[in-house]
Design a protein around this motif. Sequence first.
Motif, mmCIF file in Angstrom:
data_model
loop_
_atom_site.group_PDB
_atom_site.id
_atom_site.type_symbol
_atom_site.label_atom_id
_atom_site.label_comp_id
_atom_site.label_asym_id
_atom_site.label_seq_id
_atom_site.Cartn_x
_atom_site.Cartn_y
_atom_site.Cartn_z
ATOM 1 N N GLY A 120 0.852 -1.078 -0.057
ATOM 2 C CA GLY A 120 -0.119 0.010 -0.085
ATOM 3 C C GLY A 120 0.980 1.252 -0.033
ATOM 4 N N TYR A 154 0.757 -1.500 8.367
ATOM 5 C CA TYR A 154 -0.273 -1.312 7.091
ATOM 6 C C TYR A 154 -1.485 -0.997 7.708
ATOM 7 C CZ TYR A 154 -3.353 -2.650 3.139
ATOM 8 O OH TYR A 154 -4.013 -2.504 1.892
ATOM 9 N N THR A 160 -10.045 0.376 1.150
ATOM 10 C CA THR A 160 -9.647 -0.974 1.553
ATOM 11 C C THR A 160 -10.722 -1.750 2.240
ATOM 12 O OG1 THR A 160 -7.430 -0.263 1.161
ATOM 13 C CG2 THR A 160 -7.978 -2.352 2.360
ATOM 14 N N HIS A 170 -2.116 -5.052 -2.598
ATOM 15 C CA HIS A 170 -1.202 -4.696 -1.771
ATOM 16 C C HIS A 170 -0.038 -5.537 -1.134
ATOM 17 C CE1 HIS A 170 -3.730 -0.726 -0.550
ATOM 18 N NE2 HIS A 170 -3.303 -0.728 -1.865
#
Length: 201
Positions: A120, A154, A160, A170
């Motif tokens: 990402g 993350y 998402t 990602h």
Amino acid sequence: MLDHVFTDAIGALRDALEKALLERQAFEERFQSDVLLGDLTWETSYGLPGEGLPPRVRADLTLEWPTWSQAAYRSWYIEEELPELPRIDIEVVLRIQRLVSAPDPRRVLDALPPESPAIGGERLHRSGPTVEAVSNDDLTETEHAIEISYEGSYELDEATLADGSTLDDHFSAMGGWISSTLVRLGDLNFEFLPPLEKDDD
């Protein structure tokens, strides 16, 4: 599998590792819950295929879903409000093991980048090495190993959370990066003890 963004992330990472032709280590996968704090943790280990057990090089991976991330995710899921972005903490430990003698840490660090590819908008950052030596009970054999870890987080934005397929995009780079890194570490030309078990495949 539960319909949850954390299990979606686990599935995306597992798919990325298997597409990279890495071999999951038997009995090394764990899904745990901290009964006091509520954090969820998934752990697994992968190695290069055909190396026997234990493999000369392996990657130990940990994903952690903190309690506060669950609270933020629940708020978004039920109330469609996101007070703060939930986060998955990631650790990748790269291990060279079954070494005949103590390795030179500089040789290992020189073969590794300071950061992972982007996951990402985030990257994992490399830490310093840990070198270990383990002897049998009569001191006739000593096995050496070295580990270097990459750690980071993350963050999951609303897009998402709404579309889990973004996780596949990602995490896809991680599988190839881990696979190529294990190959690079295996090519460092250290002297290894033979595997304890042969791979029959």
